[in-house]
Design a protein around this motif. Structure first.
Motif, mmCIF file in Angstrom:
data_model
loop_
_atom_site.group_PDB
_atom_site.id
_atom_site.type_symbol
_atom_site.label_atom_id
_atom_site.label_comp_id
_atom_site.label_asym_id
_atom_site.label_seq_id
_atom_site.Cartn_x
_atom_site.Cartn_y
_atom_site.Cartn_z
ATOM 1 N N HIS A 34 38.122 -28.297 -14.787
ATOM 2 C CA HIS A 34 39.149 -27.466 -15.429
ATOM 3 C C HIS A 34 38.562 -26.354 -16.294
ATOM 4 C CE1 HIS A 34 42.327 -30.058 -13.974
ATOM 5 N NE2 HIS A 34 41.555 -31.085 -14.288
ATOM 6 N N GLY A 35 37.342 -25.954 -16.002
ATOM 7 C CA GLY A 35 36.742 -24.819 -16.699
ATOM 8 C C GLY A 35 36.411 -25.088 -18.149
ATOM 9 N N ALA A 37 36.771 -28.095 -21.563
ATOM 10 C CA ALA A 37 37.846 -28.887 -22.164
ATOM 11 C C ALA A 37 37.611 -29.069 -23.652
ATOM 12 C CB ALA A 37 37.934 -30.256 -21.487
ATOM 13 N N GLY A 55 42.180 -29.095 -20.680
ATOM 14 C CA GLY A 55 41.303 -28.179 -19.965
ATOM 15 C C GLY A 55 41.585 -26.735 -20.309
ATOM 16 N N SER A 56 40.627 -25.880 -20.051
ATOM 17 C CA SER A 56 40.796 -24.447 -20.316
ATOM 18 C C SER A 56 41.908 -23.838 -19.478
ATOM 19 C CB SER A 56 39.489 -23.702 -20.032
ATOM 20 O OG SER A 56 38.494 -24.127 -20.924
ATOM 21 N N ASP A 57 42.227 -24.481 -18.339
ATOM 22 C CA ASP A 57 43.284 -23.977 -17.469
ATOM 23 C C ASP A 57 44.664 -24.528 -17.843
ATOM 24 O OD1 ASP A 57 42.991 -26.596 -16.685
ATOM 25 O OD2 ASP A 57 42.683 -26.161 -14.564
ATOM 26 N N GLY A 58 44.753 -25.337 -18.913
ATOM 27 C CA GLY A 58 46.028 -25.870 -19.366
ATOM 28 C C GLY A 58 46.326 -27.279 -18.873
ATOM 29 N N ALA A 59 45.555 -27.759 -17.905
ATOM 30 C CA ALA A 59 45.752 -29.128 -17.428
ATOM 31 C C ALA A 59 45.308 -30.107 -18.512
ATOM 32 C CB ALA A 59 44.949 -29.360 -16.159
ATOM 33 N N TRP A 60 45.885 -31.311 -18.495
ATOM 34 C CA TRP A 60 45.458 -32.292 -19.480
ATOM 35 C C TRP A 60 45.458 -33.682 -18.872
ATOM 36 C CZ3 TRP A 60 48.993 -35.953 -21.401
ATOM 37 C CH2 TRP A 60 50.324 -35.716 -21.086
ATOM 38 N N GLN A 93 48.121 -24.199 -25.324
ATOM 39 C CA GLN A 93 47.259 -24.110 -24.140
ATOM 40 C C GLN A 93 47.684 -25.106 -23.059
ATOM 41 O OE1 GLN A 93 43.158 -24.280 -25.234
ATOM 42 N NE2 GLN A 93 42.485 -24.748 -23.168
ATOM 43 N N ARG A 95 49.676 -27.087 -20.302
ATOM 44 C CA ARG A 95 50.680 -26.723 -19.314
ATOM 45 C C ARG A 95 51.093 -27.978 -18.543
ATOM 46 N NH1 ARG A 95 51.584 -23.024 -22.057
ATOM 47 N NH2 ARG A 95 50.541 -21.040 -21.965
ATOM 48 N N SER A 97 52.831 -30.426 -15.949
ATOM 49 C CA SER A 97 53.248 -30.214 -14.562
ATOM 50 C C SER A 97 54.758 -30.398 -14.428
ATOM 51 C CB SER A 97 52.529 -31.200 -13.646
ATOM 52 O OG SER A 97 53.004 -32.515 -13.899
#
Length: 111
Positions: A34-35, A37, A55-60, A93, A95, A97
């Motif tokens: 995820h780029g 965290a 994660g940097s992409d907003g996933a957790w 940050q 996001r 799902s």
């Protein structure tokens, strides 16, 4: 006084100096996928500690450790920064799902 959300200790908290390899590998894997965290460690009673990874992409996602000391050590070994609390920037940050939103809506509607 300890930093962050690990100020409450579990019953037998000892610093072993080494976190379980599987826990460290899981944290590293999440961060790599995820780029990068950041983590927030939450004390959850006898169960131990929950490591919430954002994660940097907003996933957790999350991982569990036997206590907050092991959780902090695992994050350090994985190279993931631990935030002291749920700051607004970190929450913004995240996001969630669409599946998570649907599951939360079902729980609310069922009440």
């Amino acid at each position: 006084m300890a930093d962050g959300s690990d100020t409450t200790l579990t019953a037998d908290q000892t610093a072993s100096g080494a976190a379980p390899h599987g826990l460290v590998a899981g944290i590293k894997s999440f961060a790599a996928g995820h780029g990068g965290a950041k983590a927030v460690i939450e004390y959850v009673g006898k169960r131990g500690a929950r490591i919430v990874l954002v994660g940097s992409d907003g996933a957790w996602g999350d991982q569990f450790a036997e206590d907050t000391v092991v959780a902090r050590e695992a994050c350090a070994q994985a190279g993931v920064a631990v935030e002291n609390a749920w700051e607004r920037e970190l929450m913004d940050q995240m996001r969630p799902s669409n599946d998570l939103w649907r599951s939360m809506a079902r729980r609310t509607m069922a009440r």
